[in-house]
Design an enzyme around this catalytic site. Structure first.
Site, short mmCIF file in Angstrom:
data_model
loop_
_atom_site.label_atom_id
_atom_site.label_comp_id
_atom_site.label_asym_id
_atom_site.label_seq_id
_atom_site.Cartn_x
_atom_site.Cartn_y
_atom_site.Cartn_z
CB VAL A 182 84.65 62.95 24.96
CG1 VAL A 182 85.30 64.29 25.31
CG2 VAL A 182 85.71 61.91 24.63
CB CYS A 183 80.44 65.04 28.29
SG CYS A 183 80.83 64.83 30.04
CG HIS A 184 82.01 71.16 29.63
ND1 HIS A 184 82.53 72.02 28.69
CD2 HIS A 184 82.16 71.78 30.83
CE1 HIS A 184 82.98 73.10 29.28
NE2 HIS A 184 82.76 73.00 30.58
CD GLN A 196 86.05 69.00 23.04
OE1 GLN A 196 85.68 67.95 22.54
NE2 GLN A 196 85.73 70.18 22.55
#
Length: 161
Positions: free
Chosen positions: A72-74, A116
Site C-alpha cells: 500500500v502506498c498513496h 490508500q
C-alpha cells in the site's frame, strides 16, 4: 521462486507512510483469516519510502519466504512499479474484484498493490477477500503467456544498454 501455494498463504505486507493506515488495518484482517497461515509486516513503526518497502516484499516472495504480498502506498502505482523490478514478481494495482480475480487466476500475480488515497478501506477489504480465494490456474491458455513472460525475464539480454 516461491514454492507452489499451499491452501493457507504466507503473506507479506508493506507500505510507505502514505499507506500505513490501510496496511495496519488490512494486516489485522489478514491475521485472522482462515486462508492465511501467517502475516509478515515488513514495515512496522516508521515505514520507509515505497521503493524500499516494495522491493523487500518482492524479494521475500522471490526467495520463498512468502507466497504473496499486499503493498500500500498513496496510489498503489509506485509500489507496483518497484515490486515488478524483482525478477519473478508480478505485481498489479487493482480497484475491482474482477481485476483482482484475473490478476491471480490468469497472470499469476503474487502482489496486490492498493492506493490508500484511491481505495477506501471497506473496498480494500472486499478486494483482499477476493484476492485470498483465487489461485493461478495453470490449465488455462494464460499459463503459456505467463511462461513467455518468465522466459523473457530469465534472458540476460532483454534490457537495452
Amino acid at each position: 521462486m516461491a514454492e507452489p501455494l499451499s491452501e493457507r498463504l504466507r503473506i507479506a505486507v508493506a507500505s510507505d507512510a502514505a499507506g500505513a493506515l490501510h496496511r495496519q488495518a488490512l494486516a489485522a484482517d489478514l491475521a485472522g483469516h482462515p486462508l492465511v497461515e501467517c502475516v509478515v509486516d515488513l514495515t512496522p513503526g516508521n515505514p520507509p519510502p515505497y521503493p524500499e518497502a516494495a522491493l523487500a516484499a518482492g524479494r521475500l516472495i522471490a526467495d520463498g519466504g512468502a507466497d504473496r504480498a499486499l503493498l500500500v502506498c498513496h496510489t498503489g502505482l509506485g509500489v507496483a512499479v518497484a515490486a515488478n523490478k524483482v525478477p519473478g514478481i508480478r505485481a498489479v494495482t487493482a480497484h475491482d474484484p474482477y481485476s483482482v480475480e484475473h490478476a491471480v487466476r490468469y497472470t499469476n500475480a503474487q502482489v496486490l498493490c492498493l492506493g490508500q488515497a484511491i481505495v477506501p478501506l471497506q473496498r480494500a477489504r472486499e478486494l483482499l477477500a477476493a484476492w485470498l480465494v483465487h489461485r493461478f490456474d495453470p490449465a488455462t491458455s494464460a499459463a503459456a503467456k505467463v511462461a513467455a513472460i518468465t522466459a523473457y525475464e530469465r534472458t540476460r539480454d532483454h534490457h537495452p544498454a
